[in-house]
Design a protein around this motif. Structure first.
Motif, PDB file in Angstrom:
ATOM      1  N   ASP A 117       0.803  -1.223   0.000  1.00  0.00           N
ATOM      2  CA  ASP A 117       0.000   0.000   0.000  1.00  0.00           C
ATOM      3  C   ASP A 117       0.834   1.270   0.000  1.00  0.00           C
ATOM      4  N   GLU A 118       2.163   1.141  -0.008  1.00  0.00           N
ATOM      5  CA  GLU A 118       3.019   2.316   0.018  1.00  0.00           C
ATOM      6  C   GLU A 118       3.301   2.832  -1.388  1.00  0.00           C
ATOM      7  N   VAL A 119       3.192   4.145  -1.560  1.00  0.00           N
ATOM      8  CA  VAL A 119       3.548   4.805  -2.806  1.00  0.00           C
ATOM      9  C   VAL A 119       4.681   5.783  -2.496  1.00  0.00           C
ATOM     10  N   VAL A 120       5.761   5.704  -3.239  1.00  0.00           N
ATOM     11  CA  VAL A 120       6.962   6.491  -2.957  1.00  0.00           C
ATOM     12  C   VAL A 120       6.852   7.885  -3.549  1.00  0.00           C
ATOM     13  N   LYS A 121       7.170   8.875  -2.723  1.00  0.00           N
ATOM     14  CA  LYS A 121       7.175  10.267  -3.165  1.00  0.00           C
ATOM     15  C   LYS A 121       8.579  10.757  -3.489  1.00  0.00           C
ATOM     16  N   ASP A 122       9.567  10.321  -2.695  1.00  0.00           N
ATOM     17  CA  ASP A 122      10.933  10.814  -2.895  1.00  0.00           C
ATOM     18  C   ASP A 122      11.918   9.785  -2.357  1.00  0.00           C
ATOM     19  N   ILE A 123      13.174   9.884  -2.809  1.00  0.00           N
ATOM     20  CA  ILE A 123      14.252   8.996  -2.378  1.00  0.00           C
ATOM     21  C   ILE A 123      15.511   9.812  -2.147  1.00  0.00           C
ATOM     22  N   THR A 124      16.365   9.315  -1.269  1.00  0.00           N
ATOM     23  CA  THR A 124      17.660   9.946  -1.047  1.00  0.00           C
ATOM     24  C   THR A 124      18.570   8.945  -0.361  1.00  0.00           C
ATOM     25  N   GLY A 125      19.837   9.297  -0.204  1.00  0.00           N
ATOM     26  CA  GLY A 125      20.769   8.388   0.442  1.00  0.00           C
ATOM     27  C   GLY A 125      22.041   9.096   0.846  1.00  0.00           C
ATOM     28  N   GLY A 126      22.671   8.605   1.914  1.00  0.00           N
ATOM     29  CA  GLY A 126      23.961   9.112   2.339  1.00  0.00           C
ATOM     30  C   GLY A 126      25.056   8.172   1.896  1.00  0.00           C
TER      31      GLY A 126
END
Length: 417
Positions: A117-126
């Motif tokens: 049920d999750e829809v991704v809005k944004d991504i990032t990473g260190g």
């Protein structure tokens, strides 16, 4: 085209939606393999056998790994370097998710398991962790958590005793405000709420998250920054914050000039800078975007000009070190203490810059006409210049000694035809 700088690599997305990679940790290589000279040229990233039908919503080049989201926001892909054998005991650092828990040989992008049920809005990473923002406002993290960058307890420890967690779990956030945007630094995860408030978790030994404990274990309000934050990016130990009105503030380390406040080390010792300081821009210019490298910074101005400041030992600021205020003499490669405009080659100087991105020690600019320019460190082929480090060459053959030389000023890159 869209282009983003990773720590030791560069990713470029073409108009038809294909991703190309140059440099280490971008595709098909890990630290257990010999260094391949073909990393110096751009190569397509194979997401699946149906590459031509896969549409991406967004992609992110982190320091040693990469993330991408499908157009419908239901699938996150991860790939890059997760194995660090020189550490002896670390094995696979789980910033690539559960699929890479026991294997990392430079495989193509693999899906990261998410709830249906999750829809991704944004991504990032260190450097060694990843973060996902869902449309519902949840921040999901996975990877290394030794300094609190996951914003939650880690589920396990690696062979050297460091806390890690390859499973995707929600970071702790106990405020009623909804999270709208995310960002990351080397050991930090940032969250911007709909109210414009800024929160941070992870390393804080240099007050890159404001005054507080040395390592934050959950998303914590950054009190030094007013509401109305629009974007945040972190470097190795400094943070850049862009406000909705186009002002830029900096926090954390500043010994290489990455804070952009014009202070030398000696001046800062005599009269310490405030925890958060304003980054000066030319009169009438506001910031459209910020980017933080390890120890350098970029700001995209409303005039279509990119500005660089900070460490410049391999040309990552894209400007010539000059005599600056408060300095009697500046040698080539000395830090740039305050923002200086980055000039494109003469043939492109009327093409406005529309995007800036900073890697560990290299930078990438994209222009309105879709041209991509790179400069800075190139010892791992991250500039994608192929066999010739010449601004007049479009060659993408195997690398050589010349290719490892840094580029001190912007050079246009070309993808294979």
């Amino acid at each position: 085209m869209k282009a983003k700088a990773g720590g030791e690599h560069t990713l470029v997305e073409t108009k038809d939606g294909n991703i190309y990679s140059a440099g280490a940790c971008g595709l098909g290589w890990c630290r257990e393999l010999p260094f391949a000279k073909d990393l110096f040229g751009f190569r397509p990233v194979p997401f699946s056998r149906q590459q031509s039908t896969l549409k991406l919503k967004s992609f992110h080049a982190s320091y040693y790994h990469n993330l991408a989201v499908s157009q419908d926001g239901k699938t996150v892909y991860a790939w890059g370097c997760g194995t660090f054998p020189e550490g002896g005991l670390d094995g696979v650092i789980p910033a690539l998710g559960p699929a890479a828990k026991n294997s990392d040989r430079g495989e193509p992008p693999r899906p990261v398991p998410l709830a249906e049920d999750e829809v991704v809005k944004d991504i990032t990473g260190g450097a060694y962790h990843s973060a996902i923002l869902t449309e519902s406002g949840k921040v999901l993290t996975f990877g290394a958590g030794q300094l609190g960058q996951l914003g939650r307890p880690a589920g396990m420890v690696d062979a050297s005793g460091l806390p890690v967690d390859s499973d995707v779990k929600q970071a702790i956030f106990d405020k009623p405000d909804k999270i709208d945007k995310i960002g990351a630094g080397f050991y930090n995860t940032f969250a911007i709420c709909q109210s414009g408030k800024l929160f941070c978790t992870g390393e804080n030994q240099n007050e890159q998250c404001g005054v507080g404990v040395k390592n934050l274990q959950q998303l914590t309000r950054v009190d030094e920054i007013q509401d109305q934050v629009d974007q945040v990016e972190g470097g190795y130990c400094h943070t850049l914050v862009k406000m909705l009105d186009g002002k830029v503030w900096s926090m954390g380390c500043g010994e290489e000039g990455q804070r952009g406040d014009g202070k030398t080390d000696d001046e800062n010792e005599q009269n310490p800078r405030a925890v958060a300081t304003r980054v000066p821009l030319p009169k009438g210019v506001t910031a459209q975007q910020v980017a933080a490298g390890a120890n350098h910074s970029l700001v995209l101005g409303s005039n279509g000009v990119a500005y660089g400041f900070g460490a410049n030992d391999v040309g990552q600021c894209g400007v010539k070190s000059t005599v600056q205020e408060n300095l009697e003499e500046v040698d080539e490669g000395d830090p740039i203490l305050a923002p200086l405009p980055i000039s494109l080659p003469a043939a492109n100087n009327t093409d406005p810059v529309t995007s800036v991105s900073a890697g560990y020690a290299h930078s990438v600019l994209t222009t309105k006409q879709g041209h991509v320019f790179v400069f800075g460190q190139n010892d791992n082929g991250q500039l994608g210049l192929g066999a010739a480090s010449s601004s007049t060459s479009a060659n993408n053959d195997v690398g050589g000694e010349k290719d490892a030389e840094p580029q001190l000023f912007p050079v246009q890159v070309y993808l294979p035809s």
